[in-house]
Design an enzyme around this catalytic site. Structure first.
Site, PDB file in Angstrom:
ATOM      1  N   LYS A  19      -0.107  -0.673 -16.977  1.00 16.91           N
ATOM      2  CA  LYS A  19       0.451   0.664 -17.170  1.00 16.91           C
ATOM      3  C   LYS A  19       0.700   1.314 -15.812  1.00 16.91           C
ATOM      4  O   LYS A  19      -0.004   1.050 -14.847  1.00 16.91           O
ATOM      5  CB  LYS A  19      -0.454   1.515 -18.060  1.00 16.91           C
ATOM      6  CG  LYS A  19      -1.788   1.866 -17.469  1.00 16.91           C
ATOM      7  CD  LYS A  19      -2.596   2.713 -18.487  1.00 16.91           C
ATOM      8  CE  LYS A  19      -3.996   2.937 -18.018  1.00 16.91           C
ATOM      9  NZ  LYS A  19      -4.057   3.635 -16.729  1.00 16.91           N
ATOM     10  N   GLY A  20       1.754   2.106 -15.757  1.00 18.99           N
ATOM     11  CA  GLY A  20       2.109   2.760 -14.501  1.00 18.99           C
ATOM     12  C   GLY A  20       2.089   4.265 -14.679  1.00 18.99           C
ATOM     13  O   GLY A  20       1.760   4.752 -15.752  1.00 18.99           O
ATOM     14  N   LYS A  21       2.441   4.954 -13.604  1.00 17.63           N
ATOM     15  CA  LYS A  21       2.455   6.424 -13.618  1.00 17.63           C
ATOM     16  C   LYS A  21       3.519   6.897 -14.613  1.00 17.63           C
ATOM     17  O   LYS A  21       3.380   7.904 -15.269  1.00 17.63           O
ATOM     18  CB  LYS A  21       2.800   6.903 -12.203  1.00 17.63           C
ATOM     19  CG  LYS A  21       2.316   8.309 -11.894  1.00 17.63           C
ATOM     20  CD  LYS A  21       2.151   8.563 -10.380  1.00 17.63           C
ATOM     21  CE  LYS A  21       3.458   8.451  -9.603  1.00 17.63           C
ATOM     22  NZ  LYS A  21       3.286   8.880  -8.191  1.00 17.63           N
ATOM     23  N   PHE A  22       4.606   6.119 -14.723  1.00 26.28           N
ATOM     24  CA  PHE A  22       5.750   6.577 -15.528  1.00 26.28           C
ATOM     25  C   PHE A  22       5.841   5.897 -16.875  1.00 26.28           C
ATOM     26  O   PHE A  22       6.750   6.147 -17.628  1.00 26.28           O
ATOM     27  CB  PHE A  22       7.049   6.342 -14.744  1.00 26.28           C
ATOM     28  CG  PHE A  22       7.040   7.041 -13.433  1.00 26.28           C
ATOM     29  CD1 PHE A  22       6.826   6.341 -12.255  1.00 26.28           C
ATOM     30  CD2 PHE A  22       7.183   8.422 -13.360  1.00 26.28           C
ATOM     31  CE1 PHE A  22       6.798   6.980 -11.032  1.00 26.28           C
ATOM     32  CE2 PHE A  22       7.158   9.072 -12.147  1.00 26.28           C
ATOM     33  CZ  PHE A  22       6.963   8.353 -10.975  1.00 26.28           C
ATOM     34  N   GLY A  23       4.933   4.960 -17.130  1.00 24.93           N
ATOM     35  CA  GLY A  23       5.028   4.282 -18.428  1.00 24.93           C
ATOM     36  C   GLY A  23       4.304   2.947 -18.380  1.00 24.93           C
ATOM     37  O   GLY A  23       3.510   2.689 -17.474  1.00 24.93           O
ATOM     38  N   VAL A  25       4.210  -1.539 -19.236  1.00 30.78           N
ATOM     39  CA  VAL A  25       4.986  -2.791 -19.338  1.00 30.78           C
ATOM     40  C   VAL A  25       4.351  -3.630 -20.441  1.00 30.78           C
ATOM     41  O   VAL A  25       3.131  -3.816 -20.457  1.00 30.78           O
ATOM     42  CB  VAL A  25       4.960  -3.576 -18.005  1.00 30.78           C
ATOM     43  CG1 VAL A  25       5.704  -4.902 -18.159  1.00 30.78           C
ATOM     44  CG2 VAL A  25       5.599  -2.750 -16.890  1.00 30.78           C
ATOM     45  N   LYS A  40       9.625  -2.944 -19.840  1.00 30.71           N
ATOM     46  CA  LYS A  40       9.055  -1.829 -19.085  1.00 30.71           C
ATOM     47  C   LYS A  40       9.579  -0.539 -19.704  1.00 30.71           C
ATOM     48  O   LYS A  40      10.784  -0.386 -19.871  1.00 30.71           O
ATOM     49  CB  LYS A  40       9.486  -1.938 -17.620  1.00 30.71           C
ATOM     50  CG  LYS A  40       8.872  -0.910 -16.701  1.00 30.71           C
ATOM     51  CD  LYS A  40       9.356  -1.131 -15.281  1.00 30.71           C
ATOM     52  CE  LYS A  40       8.727  -0.134 -14.339  1.00 30.71           C
ATOM     53  NZ  LYS A  40       8.017  -0.796 -13.248  1.00 30.71           N
ATOM     54  N   ASP A 134       9.437  -2.666  -0.508  1.00 34.72           N
ATOM     55  CA  ASP A 134       8.088  -2.220  -0.858  1.00 34.72           C
ATOM     56  C   ASP A 134       7.213  -3.378  -1.303  1.00 34.72           C
ATOM     57  O   ASP A 134       6.574  -3.323  -2.352  1.00 34.72           O
ATOM     58  CB  ASP A 134       8.191  -1.170  -1.981  1.00 34.72           C
ATOM     59  CG  ASP A 134       6.858  -0.485  -2.218  1.00 34.72           C
ATOM     60  OD1 ASP A 134       6.690   0.176  -3.264  1.00 34.72           O
ATOM     61  OD2 ASP A 134       5.989  -0.639  -1.349  1.00 34.72           O
ATOM     62  N   LYS A 136       4.149  -5.373  -1.574  1.00 39.25           N
ATOM     63  CA  LYS A 136       2.699  -5.426  -1.371  1.00 39.25           C
ATOM     64  C   LYS A 136       2.157  -6.291  -2.493  1.00 39.25           C
ATOM     65  O   LYS A 136       2.838  -6.479  -3.502  1.00 39.25           O
ATOM     66  CB  LYS A 136       2.075  -4.032  -1.364  1.00 39.25           C
ATOM     67  CG  LYS A 136       2.617  -3.023  -2.340  1.00 39.25           C
ATOM     68  CD  LYS A 136       1.939  -1.670  -2.092  1.00 39.25           C
ATOM     69  CE  LYS A 136       2.483  -0.608  -3.015  1.00 39.25           C
ATOM     70  NZ  LYS A 136       3.581   0.149  -2.400  1.00 39.25           N
ATOM     71  N   ASN A 139       2.930  -5.782  -6.017  1.00 39.82           N
ATOM     72  CA  ASN A 139       4.300  -5.908  -6.543  1.00 39.82           C
ATOM     73  C   ASN A 139       4.749  -7.351  -6.612  1.00 39.82           C
ATOM     74  O   ASN A 139       5.944  -7.627  -6.724  1.00 39.82           O
ATOM     75  CB  ASN A 139       5.283  -5.159  -5.617  1.00 39.82           C
ATOM     76  CG  ASN A 139       5.125  -3.665  -5.743  1.00 39.82           C
ATOM     77  OD1 ASN A 139       4.660  -3.184  -6.776  1.00 39.82           O
ATOM     78  ND2 ASN A 139       5.474  -2.950  -4.700  1.00 39.82           N
ATOM     79  N   ASP A 152       8.930  -5.570  -7.707  1.00 36.58           N
ATOM     80  CA  ASP A 152       8.808  -4.106  -7.632  1.00 36.58           C
ATOM     81  C   ASP A 152      10.101  -3.462  -8.098  1.00 36.58           C
ATOM     82  O   ASP A 152      11.185  -3.977  -7.913  1.00 36.58           O
ATOM     83  CB  ASP A 152       8.502  -3.679  -6.209  1.00 36.58           C
ATOM     84  CG  ASP A 152       9.747  -3.790  -5.359  1.00 36.58           C
ATOM     85  OD1 ASP A 152      10.166  -2.784  -4.785  1.00 36.58           O
ATOM     86  OD2 ASP A 152      10.330  -4.875  -5.321  1.00 36.58           O
ATOM     87  N   THR A 169      -1.581   4.174  -0.514  1.00 38.78           N
ATOM     88  CA  THR A 169      -2.141   3.422   0.595  1.00 38.78           C
ATOM     89  C   THR A 169      -1.099   3.261   1.700  1.00 38.78           C
ATOM     90  O   THR A 169       0.076   3.050   1.428  1.00 38.78           O
ATOM     91  CB  THR A 169      -2.618   2.021   0.151  1.00 38.78           C
ATOM     92  OG1 THR A 169      -3.140   1.362   1.295  1.00 38.78           O
ATOM     93  CG2 THR A 169      -1.475   1.193  -0.429  1.00 38.78           C
TER      94      THR A 169
HETATM   95  C1  LIG Z   1       7.299  -7.184 -15.246  1.00 38.19           C
HETATM   96  C2  LIG Z   1       6.562  -8.452 -15.542  1.00 38.19           C
HETATM   97  C3  LIG Z   1       5.209  -8.626 -15.654  1.00 38.19           C
HETATM   98  C4  LIG Z   1       5.020  -9.983 -15.937  1.00 38.19           C
HETATM   99  N1  LIG Z   1       3.862 -10.719 -16.147  1.00 38.19           N
HETATM  100  C5  LIG Z   1       2.578 -10.224 -16.072  1.00 38.19           C
HETATM  101  N2  LIG Z   1       2.372  -8.970 -15.667  1.00 38.19           N
HETATM  102  C6  LIG Z   1       1.100  -8.520 -15.565  1.00 38.19           C
HETATM  103  C7  LIG Z   1       0.913  -7.143 -15.137  1.00 38.19           C
HETATM  104  C8  LIG Z   1       1.972  -6.301 -15.084  1.00 38.19           C
HETATM  105  C9  LIG Z   1       1.844  -4.893 -14.701  1.00 38.19           C
HETATM  106  C10 LIG Z   1       2.831  -4.003 -15.083  1.00 38.19           C
HETATM  107  C11 LIG Z   1       2.729  -2.644 -14.758  1.00 38.19           C
HETATM  108  C12 LIG Z   1       1.650  -2.174 -14.042  1.00 38.19           C
HETATM  109  C13 LIG Z   1       0.676  -3.084 -13.643  1.00 38.19           C
HETATM  110  C14 LIG Z   1       0.759  -4.431 -13.955  1.00 38.19           C
HETATM  111  N3  LIG Z   1       0.023  -9.254 -15.836  1.00 38.19           N
HETATM  112  C15 LIG Z   1       0.173 -10.533 -16.260  1.00 38.19           C
HETATM  113  C16 LIG Z   1      -0.957 -11.300 -16.560  1.00 38.19           C
HETATM  114  C17 LIG Z   1      -0.793 -12.607 -17.019  1.00 38.19           C
HETATM  115  N4  LIG Z   1      -1.922 -13.379 -17.347  1.00 38.19           N
HETATM  116  C18 LIG Z   1      -1.745 -14.777 -17.666  1.00 38.19           C
HETATM  117  C19 LIG Z   1      -2.174 -15.574 -16.464  1.00 38.19           C
HETATM  118  N5  LIG Z   1      -3.597 -15.250 -16.113  1.00 38.19           N
HETATM  119  C20 LIG Z   1      -4.004 -16.044 -14.983  1.00 38.19           C
HETATM  120  C21 LIG Z   1      -3.680 -13.807 -15.757  1.00 38.19           C
HETATM  121  C22 LIG Z   1      -3.253 -12.955 -16.919  1.00 38.19           C
HETATM  122  C23 LIG Z   1       0.499 -13.155 -17.171  1.00 38.19           C
HETATM  123  C24 LIG Z   1       1.613 -12.390 -16.850  1.00 38.19           C
HETATM  124  C25 LIG Z   1       1.465 -11.071 -16.409  1.00 38.19           C
HETATM  125  N6  LIG Z   1       6.205 -10.564 -15.971  1.00 38.19           N
HETATM  126  N7  LIG Z   1       7.160  -9.635 -15.733  1.00 38.19           N
END
Ligand SMILES: Cc1cc(Nc2nc(/C=C/c3ccccc3)nc3cc(N4CCN(C)CC4)ccc23)n[nH]1
Length: 276
Positions: A19-23, A25, A40, A134, A136, A139, A152, A169
């Site tokens: 989850k982000g500040k604006f919504g 995923v 997203k 950006d 980091k 992202n 990002d 940061t």
């Molecule tokens: C945009 C996007 C994300 C994405 N895939 C994944 N995003 C995020 C975390 C995403 C996220 C989004 C918003 C704010 C913070 C984190 N976490 C994920 C975790 C995943 N797993 C499966 C693999 N495990 C090792 C860790 C947990 C797999 C895909 C992920 N693909 N495309």
């Protein structure tokens, strides 16, 4: 499939990924093709409240126009009365940041492979006149083969396993950014140096207890290499050639790809093969 008028009814929504500040995923699946994507969702009133319509539009135009193996695809978008939805490529490997935290620090082959992938992606962005992506660890995502994807959107997303110091940061900002001067492409070269250090040591080079101290360390280029973990001199040379205050003197992207440390350690096809 370049269908234009998507709607929420075209998708089966799965678990929230972050989850982000604006919504948020979500994991999602396009109903007809069963194609897995990340959806997203951003709330319009949040965008209006922070007057971010223009930034959002610019980010979307950039993201849609970029086609590169190390940049997460934006397939399309749609909106309803209160939300905007982005149909994004799903990266199965999750957040690189999670892997970095789990491992503590990366081996030189893995770090060099990620730095080479990022350099290729940034060289592509720069030739499309896109800067300051950006980059980091928060992202950066990994696909099913462990290939790095810059994910990002320019939005500060706060995911569950982010550092508490994440919001605001300065760790990744180049001196000219921190001083709020006009920045050019070379900020990305600086960030590559910060990331290379963090991949190898597990902490960013100018980390400090306060933002003010981080600011001071960046402006002074207060760079020190801990005695552990053991890191090759070539890696330290590359980091030192990137963390240079004068942006015109930072090692250019094409020279990074020819650097001895990258040549010796990076896996050419971008997947870090754990089992040599
Ligand atoms: C945009 C996007 C994300 C994405 N895939 C994944 N995003 C995020 C975390 C995403 C996220 C989004 C918003 C704010 C913070 C984190 N976490 C994920 C975790 C995943 N797993 C499966 C693999 N495990 C090792 C860790 C947990 C797999 C895909 C992920 N693909 N495309």
């Amino acid at each position: 499939s370049v269908k234009r008028n998507w709607s929420i009814h075209d998708f089966e929504i799965g678990k929230p990924l972050g989850k982000g500040k604006f919504g948020r995923v979500y994991l999602a699946r396009e109903a007809k093709s069963k194609y897995i994507v990340a959806l997203k969702v951003i709330f319009k009133e949040q965008i209006e409240k922070y007057r971010l319509q223009h930034q959002l539009k610019r980010e979307m135009e950039i993201q849609t126009s970029l086609r590169h193996p190390h940049i997460l695809r934006l397939y399309g978008w749609f909106h309803d009365a209160e939300r905007i939805f982005f149909i994004l490529e799903y990266a199965h490997g999750g957040e690189l940041y999670g892997e970095l935290r789990r491992l503590g620090n990366l081996c030189e082959k893995q770090a060099a492979t990620y730095i080479a992938s990022l350099t290729h992606a940034l060289a592509y962005c720069h030739e499309k006149h896109v800067i300051h992506r950006d980059i980091k660890p928060e992202n950066l995502l990994l696909d099913h083969e462990g290939r790095l994807k810059i994910a990002d959107f320019g939005w500060s997303v706060q995911s569950k396993n982010k550092r508490h110091t994440m919001c605001g940061t300065l760790d990744y900002l180049a001196p000219e950014m921190v001083e709020n001067k006009a920045h050019d492409y070379a900020v990305d070269n600086w960030t590559l140096g910060v990331l290379c250090y963090e991949f190898l040591y597990g902490v960013p080079p100018f980390e400090a207890d306060s933002q003010a101290d981080t600011f001071r360390r960046i402006m002074k280029i207060d760079l020190a290499f801990p005695s552990t973990p053991q890191v090759s001199d070539e890696a330290k040379v590359l980091i030192t050639q990137l963390l240079v205050k004068d942006s015109s003197k930072r090692l250019p992207l094409e020279k990074i790809l020819k650097h001895p440390w990258i040549i010796m350690n990076a896996d050419p096809n971008g997947t870090f093969s754990k089992y040599v």
